[in-house]
Design an enzyme around this catalytic site. Structure first.
Site, PDB file in Angstrom:
ATOM      1  N   TYR A  70       7.042  -7.476  -4.708  1.00 11.54           N
ATOM      2  CA  TYR A  70       7.264  -6.064  -5.043  1.00 11.54           C
ATOM      3  C   TYR A  70       6.713  -5.838  -6.436  1.00 11.54           C
ATOM      4  O   TYR A  70       6.837  -6.704  -7.314  1.00 11.54           O
ATOM      5  CB  TYR A  70       8.758  -5.729  -5.031  1.00 11.54           C
ATOM      6  CG  TYR A  70       9.283  -5.283  -3.693  1.00 11.54           C
ATOM      7  CD1 TYR A  70       8.686  -4.229  -3.005  1.00 11.54           C
ATOM      8  CD2 TYR A  70      10.395  -5.896  -3.121  1.00 11.54           C
ATOM      9  CE1 TYR A  70       9.175  -3.806  -1.784  1.00 11.54           C
ATOM     10  CE2 TYR A  70      10.895  -5.481  -1.889  1.00 11.54           C
ATOM     11  CZ  TYR A  70      10.277  -4.429  -1.229  1.00 11.54           C
ATOM     12  OH  TYR A  70      10.757  -4.014  -0.020  1.00 11.54           O
ATOM     13  N   THR A 107       3.628  -5.454  -1.515  1.00 10.81           N
ATOM     14  CA  THR A 107       4.115  -4.315  -0.717  1.00 10.81           C
ATOM     15  C   THR A 107       3.777  -3.018  -1.445  1.00 10.81           C
ATOM     16  O   THR A 107       4.158  -2.825  -2.597  1.00 10.81           O
ATOM     17  CB  THR A 107       5.627  -4.451  -0.469  1.00 10.81           C
ATOM     18  OG1 THR A 107       5.833  -5.630   0.316  1.00 10.81           O
ATOM     19  CG2 THR A 107       6.175  -3.255   0.286  1.00 10.81           C
ATOM     20  N   LYS A 146       0.517  -5.017   1.872  1.00 15.14           N
ATOM     21  CA  LYS A 146       1.430  -4.743   2.996  1.00 15.14           C
ATOM     22  C   LYS A 146       1.834  -3.279   2.934  1.00 15.14           C
ATOM     23  O   LYS A 146       2.435  -2.846   1.943  1.00 15.14           O
ATOM     24  CB  LYS A 146       2.665  -5.641   2.889  1.00 15.14           C
ATOM     25  CG  LYS A 146       3.719  -5.388   3.943  1.00 15.14           C
ATOM     26  CD  LYS A 146       4.821  -6.427   3.887  1.00 15.14           C
ATOM     27  CE  LYS A 146       5.849  -6.247   4.980  1.00 15.14           C
ATOM     28  NZ  LYS A 146       6.845  -5.202   4.681  1.00 15.14           N
ATOM     29  N   SER A 156      10.700 -12.669   0.834  1.00 16.05           N
ATOM     30  CA  SER A 156      10.767 -11.437   0.036  1.00 16.05           C
ATOM     31  C   SER A 156      11.041 -11.726  -1.438  1.00 16.05           C
ATOM     32  O   SER A 156      11.763 -12.669  -1.783  1.00 16.05           O
ATOM     33  CB  SER A 156      11.874 -10.548   0.589  1.00 16.05           C
ATOM     34  OG  SER A 156      12.223  -9.538  -0.327  1.00 16.05           O
ATOM     35  N   HIS A 208       7.064  -0.450   6.968  1.00 14.89           N
ATOM     36  CA  HIS A 208       8.335  -1.036   6.543  1.00 14.89           C
ATOM     37  C   HIS A 208       9.382  -0.905   7.657  1.00 14.89           C
ATOM     38  O   HIS A 208      10.578  -0.718   7.405  1.00 14.89           O
ATOM     39  CB  HIS A 208       8.819  -0.321   5.285  1.00 14.89           C
ATOM     40  CG  HIS A 208       9.423  -1.219   4.236  1.00 14.89           C
ATOM     41  ND1 HIS A 208       8.773  -1.557   3.082  1.00 14.89           N
ATOM     42  CD2 HIS A 208      10.637  -1.831   4.154  1.00 14.89           C
ATOM     43  CE1 HIS A 208       9.572  -2.320   2.327  1.00 14.89           C
ATOM     44  NE2 HIS A 208      10.701  -2.516   2.972  1.00 14.89           N
TER      45      HIS A 208
HETATM   46  C1  LIG Z   1      16.780  -5.547   6.605  1.00 13.02           C
HETATM   47  C2  LIG Z   1      15.331  -5.448   6.222  1.00 13.02           C
HETATM   48  C3  LIG Z   1      14.935  -5.819   4.940  1.00 13.02           C
HETATM   49  C4  LIG Z   1      13.588  -5.721   4.572  1.00 13.02           C
HETATM   50  N1  LIG Z   1      13.206  -6.137   3.319  1.00 13.02           N
HETATM   51  C5  LIG Z   1      11.886  -6.097   2.984  1.00 13.02           C
HETATM   52  C6  LIG Z   1      11.457  -6.598   1.714  1.00 13.02           C
HETATM   53  O1  LIG Z   1      12.243  -7.097   0.913  1.00 13.02           O
HETATM   54  N2  LIG Z   1      10.130  -6.511   1.428  1.00 13.02           N
HETATM   55  C7  LIG Z   1       9.211  -5.972   2.305  1.00 13.02           C
HETATM   56  O2  LIG Z   1       8.020  -5.907   2.002  1.00 13.02           O
HETATM   57  N3  LIG Z   1       9.604  -5.520   3.526  1.00 13.02           N
HETATM   58  C8  LIG Z   1      10.906  -5.582   3.877  1.00 13.02           C
HETATM   59  N4  LIG Z   1      11.287  -5.131   5.121  1.00 13.02           N
HETATM   60  C9  LIG Z   1      10.265  -4.660   6.071  1.00 13.02           C
HETATM   61  C10 LIG Z   1       9.742  -5.809   6.930  1.00 13.02           C
HETATM   62  O3  LIG Z   1       8.975  -6.700   6.172  1.00 13.02           O
HETATM   63  C11 LIG Z   1       8.860  -5.306   8.098  1.00 13.02           C
HETATM   64  O4  LIG Z   1       7.854  -4.475   7.565  1.00 13.02           O
HETATM   65  C12 LIG Z   1       9.637  -4.543   9.173  1.00 13.02           C
HETATM   66  O5  LIG Z   1      10.927  -5.079   9.333  1.00 13.02           O
HETATM   67  C13 LIG Z   1       8.885  -4.612  10.487  1.00 13.02           C
HETATM   68  O6  LIG Z   1       9.496  -3.849  11.458  1.00 13.02           O
HETATM   69  P1  LIG Z   1      10.517  -4.436  12.568  1.00 13.02           P
HETATM   70  O7  LIG Z   1      11.817  -4.678  11.847  1.00 13.02           O
HETATM   71  O8  LIG Z   1      10.621  -3.326  13.561  1.00 13.02           O
HETATM   72  O9  LIG Z   1       9.928  -5.701  13.135  1.00 13.02           O
HETATM   73  C14 LIG Z   1      12.632  -5.227   5.505  1.00 13.02           C
HETATM   74  C15 LIG Z   1      13.044  -4.882   6.785  1.00 13.02           C
HETATM   75  C16 LIG Z   1      14.374  -4.997   7.154  1.00 13.02           C
HETATM   76  C17 LIG Z   1      14.764  -4.616   8.561  1.00 13.02           C
END
Ligand SMILES: Cc1cc2nc3c(=O)[nH]c(=O)nc-3n(C[C@H](O)[C@H](O)[C@H](O)COP(=O)(O)O)c2cc1C
Length: 390
Positions: A173, A199, A262, A150, A286
């Site tokens: 981002y 994203t 994404k 990330s 997300h």
């Molecule tokens: C704690 C947390 C932090 C996340 N941070 C980012 C991020 O910095 N950038 C991003 O594109 N997605 C982020 N996501 C989304 C994840 O990339 C992903 O789309 C999502 O977790 C998928 O769903 P799942 O947790 O049910 O597997 C984050 C998700 C979580 C749970």
């Protein structure tokens, strides 16, 4: 200093939210339907599946860190829809196929991967474990799984690269400060990332109630994420609500890396993206943390796949917790599947070893699902292996 009665009230609120009755039922996602209640594992060896790893993480983590991981937006309908969508599909297994050898390998942008299971980008991982993304990289490397790091990681992309050997992509981002975006792209290229995923689902911040609540009663859940942003001259502004499709041309002009988007969930946007020449799409909401659309990513997948007409790879994430979940998405046309929370549970409970354990569990569940269905390669998994629940 807060007055004594305010401090006592704060401690009481944290205590109440720590209780499984309140924090658990109100804020945590519900367990999968019909699953027998297994005991909370006492050691890494005892963890049998992702749901048990979730229990272990719940026990290990302080409430702010726990809620940072599990929260969805608003009433968590999207978060729950992501899980429920898998129940709508059943697998049509075929018999008497030689499944003594199963190959889960694939090639993405010229890079050979052993498994279609990818670690989705998650920011600020030092909130979850002292070693954050460095431990995650070690876990991913132990199993040779692709990791998407990330923008808002606790460690820089260079530090993450140095912590292990797993294939690495960078999640970008947007920022109204295009110089900052250029700075991030250079860092990703210098670290040897093989692709960049922009994203596009975050024009604003999701309304995550648990996180907001804890920000009030207990302050921030952990250290501010600075890894990639440290040393940048000027306050780093992350997120750009003014971003439009022109960003693809800008990315093309500013990096030679393959570019994925994404957060694409409709056929219209998939068509626009392909027309603009993006190299790949990630169907994602997300993990239900941003918009409360109520639409599961698995339900969005077929229209996105149809719109691309094979012109670029389509990845997906959101709610994947079982090998059979992966199988269903692959059968509906996904090339690969990303997981977020599952490996964060592993990280929170057991650090890098926990991350590796989650990957190994999901890999072996996928192989089992493929063997039962009579499929020995990812290419063999198609829609004929699925039927909609009657
Ligand atoms: C704690 C947390 C932090 C996340 N941070 C980012 C991020 O910095 N950038 C991003 O594109 N997605 C982020 N996501 C989304 C994840 O990339 C992903 O789309 C999502 O977790 C998928 O769903 P799942 O947790 O049910 O597997 C984050 C998700 C979580 C749970």
């Amino acid at each position: 200093m807060p007055p004594a009665n305010l401090d006592a009230r704060r401690r009481l609120l944290v205590f109440l939210l720590q209780s499984p009755l309140i924090g658990g039922t109100v804020l945590a996602s519900r367990p999968a339907a019909g699953r027998p209640g297994l005991a909370v594992p006492q050691a890494l060896d005892e963890v049998l599946d992702v749901f048990q790893m979730k229990s272990a993480a719940r026990r290990a983590l302080e409430p702010p860190a726990w809620h940072f991981i599990v929260n969805g937006a608003d009433d968590q309908q999207t978060l729950e829809a992501n899980r429920r969508a898998f129940d709508e599909w059943q697998i049509r297994v075929r018999r008497l196929v030689d499944v003594s050898r199963v190959d889960t390998g694939l090639t993405l942008f010229g890079q050979r991967l052993d498994s279609p299971l990818i670690l989705a980008p998650a920011g600020a991982q030092q909130t979850v474990h002292a070693e954050g993304e460095l431990a995650t990289m070690r876990g991913a490397s132990a199993r040779n799984h692709l990791l998407m790091a990330s923008t808002i990681s606790s460690s820089s992309i260079g530090e993450i690269r140095a912590a292990g050997t797993a294939p690495l992509w960078f999640q970008l981002y947007p920022s109204p400060d295009r110089e900052l975006m250029r700075h991030l792209l250079r860092a990703a290229e210098n670290a040897g990332c093989a692709a960049v995923a922009l994203t596009v689902d975050s024009p604003t911040r999701g309304n995550r109630m648990g996180e907001r609540w804890f920000a009030r009663v207990a302050g921030r859940p952990g250290p501010a994420p600075m890894g990639n942003l440290a040393g940048y001259p000027g306050p780093p502004r992350i997120g750009d609500p003014a971003m439009t499709w022109d960003i693809i041309d800008w990315l093309r002009a500013n990096t030679g890396l393959p570019v994925l988007l994404k957060g694409i969930v409709t056929r219209e946007d998939a068509q626009l993206a392909v027309r603009r020449g993006v190299d790949g799409l990630i169907v994602s909401n997300h993990g239900g943390r941003q918009e409360e659309s109520g639409r599961a990513t698995l339900d969005c997948l077929p229209e996105v796949v149809a719109a691309t007409r094979g012109r670029c790879p389509v990845l997906i994430d959101g709610g994947f917790r079982r090998g059979t979940d992966l199988f269903k998405a692959l059968a509906l046309g996904a090339d690969a599947v990303c997981v977020g929370r599952p490996y964060l549970y592993g990280l929170g409970a057991y650090g890098g070893d926990g991350v590796a354990k989650v990957l190994s569990i999901l890999d072996s569940e996928l192989v089992r699902a493929m063997q039962f269905a009579g499929t020995t390669t990812l290419g063999a998994i198609g829609s004929r292996y699925l039927q909609r629940r009657a």
